[in-house]
Design an enzyme around this catalytic site. Structure first.
Site, PDB file in Angstrom:
ATOM      1  N   HIS A 114       0.835  -1.205   0.000  1.00 40.97           N
ATOM      2  CA  HIS A 114       0.000   0.000   0.000  1.00 40.97           C
ATOM      3  C   HIS A 114       0.870   1.255   0.000  1.00 40.97           C
ATOM      4  O   HIS A 114       0.631   2.196  -0.783  1.00 40.97           O
ATOM      5  CB  HIS A 114      -0.914  -0.037   1.224  1.00 40.97           C
ATOM      6  N   GLU A 115       1.873   1.281   0.860  1.00 37.31           N
ATOM      7  CA  GLU A 115       2.746   2.460   0.929  1.00 37.31           C
ATOM      8  C   GLU A 115       3.614   2.592  -0.317  1.00 37.31           C
ATOM      9  O   GLU A 115       3.862   3.708  -0.791  1.00 37.31           O
ATOM     10  CB  GLU A 115       3.618   2.396   2.192  1.00 37.31           C
ATOM     11  N   HIS A 151       1.656   4.226  -2.962  1.00 40.49           N
ATOM     12  CA  HIS A 151       1.641   5.686  -2.816  1.00 40.49           C
ATOM     13  C   HIS A 151       2.867   6.294  -3.497  1.00 40.49           C
ATOM     14  O   HIS A 151       2.775   7.346  -4.149  1.00 40.49           O
ATOM     15  CB  HIS A 151       1.649   6.068  -1.333  1.00 40.49           C
ATOM     16  N   GLU A 192      -6.299   6.893  -1.019  1.00 41.79           N
ATOM     17  CA  GLU A 192      -6.255   5.677  -0.215  1.00 41.79           C
ATOM     18  C   GLU A 192      -6.894   4.499  -0.943  1.00 41.79           C
ATOM     19  O   GLU A 192      -6.418   3.369  -0.863  1.00 41.79           O
ATOM     20  CB  GLU A 192      -6.947   5.911   1.132  1.00 41.79           C
TER      21      GLU A 192
END
Length: 383
Positions: A163-164, A167, A262
């Site tokens: 997930h990071e 980003h 997100e």
């Protein structure tokens, strides 16, 4: 521009970054005009003249404000990672033996996507959270909490790390830092305006006893420099209104830019790990204990989840609710939702004593799994 996929979302993010930077000078000029109104409030004979006098001071105020903004952005560009470490209390992981599990899982994800390994840091707190930051992909960083490492199994931690990393790939990490700096500059100018207002208040309170008897005669004779208390109050009220509106617009813009990213980072994590169940389970565990109240709001907006900043799904929410994110992962990723987990007892919130990176891992719920097993996602949950 409407985003229809992960790649177009990255382009959309770049466009939003440009729009954000374009809107920054406008709000900065508005803040400068509010400061100019405070400077001329005591000398203006009437409100319209005071508005003109404040506008005439803008050529001197705007260059100073822009210089301040440039210095602020330069500091953020070269030192944002160290600033974030200082604000959050994160400790850098400089070699694999310090955090072998974190290093191994992150390195495997980066190799699978041809990414450069970001700088890794750990915050010694029982809270469960993580965030990514970086102005460029080569100077990015991923920070996780000790509580996250202790509570999640390997598959769940891989999902959070993916997930990071999503980003970083999408440019969201850069956008988050720019937005935080953006609001920080506006807040700095706002604080300066409040301090100036307090100074003016104290100066006037000190002279009100001496000038009370002569104020009426000076106004009737026309010899006074200012237009009286009503003019001062009106100009100060206009300045406060402009400052508050500019600050609110900056905050709302930052929140709006933070929310949609997100969902796409969750989708990017599923794409990277092929394990929607792990992402859902990780979000459920993070929701049990996500908060770091000592961290400023501007930085908490970068985190995987924040309970306070996601309440109400309003203009002032930086994150979508966990429930909405889980629903999206079930509907579009084919994941299975185990349901909300019971809240944790707040008693264990005290910092852990000397955590060891080499200590054996004991996940809180599900057993360790191989995050690199590329099995197809399961069927959607019933209903």
């Amino acid at each position: 521009m409407q985003a229809v996929g992960l790649r177009t979302h990255a382009w959309n993010t770049a466009l939003r970054s440009i729009l954000l930077l374009a809107g920054f000078p406008v709000l900065l000029v508005a803040m400068g005009y509010a400061v100019a109104l405070l400077l001329v409030a005591g000398d203006a004979p009437d409100v319209p003249t005071g508005l003109v006098m404040a506008a005439q001071r803008l050529p001197a105020i705007i260059p100073l404000a822009l210089l301040l903004a440039c210095i602020w952005f330069a500091i953020a560009w070269f030192a944002h990672r160290r600033i974030l470490d200082l604000v959050t209390g994160a400790k850098r992981v400089s070699e694999p033996k310090q955090e072998p599990r974190l290093w191994r899982l992150t390195e495997a994800l980066c190799i699978s996507r041809g990414m450069r390994l970001p700088r890794l840091s750990v915050i010694e707190t029982p809270a469960r959270n993580a965030f990514a930051a970086g102005m460029t992909a080569d100077r990015s960083a991923v920070t996780v909490t000790r509580g996250l490492l202790d509570a999640l199994d390997d598959a769940e931690i891989s999902a959070v790390l993916a997930h990071e990393l999503a980003h970083i790939r999408n440019g969201d990490a850069r956008l988050g830092v720019v937005a935080a700096v953006f609001v920080g500059v506006i807040t700095l100018v706002t604080d300066g305006a409040w301090q100036m207002l307090k100074l003016m208040r104290f100066r006037r309170m000190g002279g009100i006893g001496r000038g009370r008897s002569s104020s009426s005669s000076s106004r009737t004779s026309g010899g006074g420099r200012g237009g009286g208390a009503l003019v001062v109050v009106a100009l100060i009220a206009i300045a406060i209104l402009i400052a508050v509106l500019a600050h609110l617009l900056a905050v709302v813009l930052r929140m709006a830019l933070s929310r949609n990213r997100e969902y796409l980072a969750d989708a990017g994590a599923v794409e990277m790990t092929a394990n929607a169940d792990a992402m859902i389970s990780a979000l459920r565990k993070v929701a049990q204990q996500p908060d770091l109240p000592a961290v400023p709001d501007q930085v908490r907006a970068l985190f995987l989840h924040d309970a306070v900043l996601s309440r109400g799904w309003s203009w002032f929410a930086t994150h979508p609710p966990i429930e909405d994110r889980v629903v999206a992962l079930v509907r579009y990723g084919g994941g299975r939702d185990p349901g909300p987990l019971p809240p944790l007892d707040p008693a264990p919130l005290s910092p852990p004593a000397s955590p060891s990176a080499d200590a054996p891992h004991s996940p809180a719920s599900s057993p360790p799994a191989n995050p690199w097993h590329r099995s197809p996602p399961g069927p959607p949950a019933p209903g």
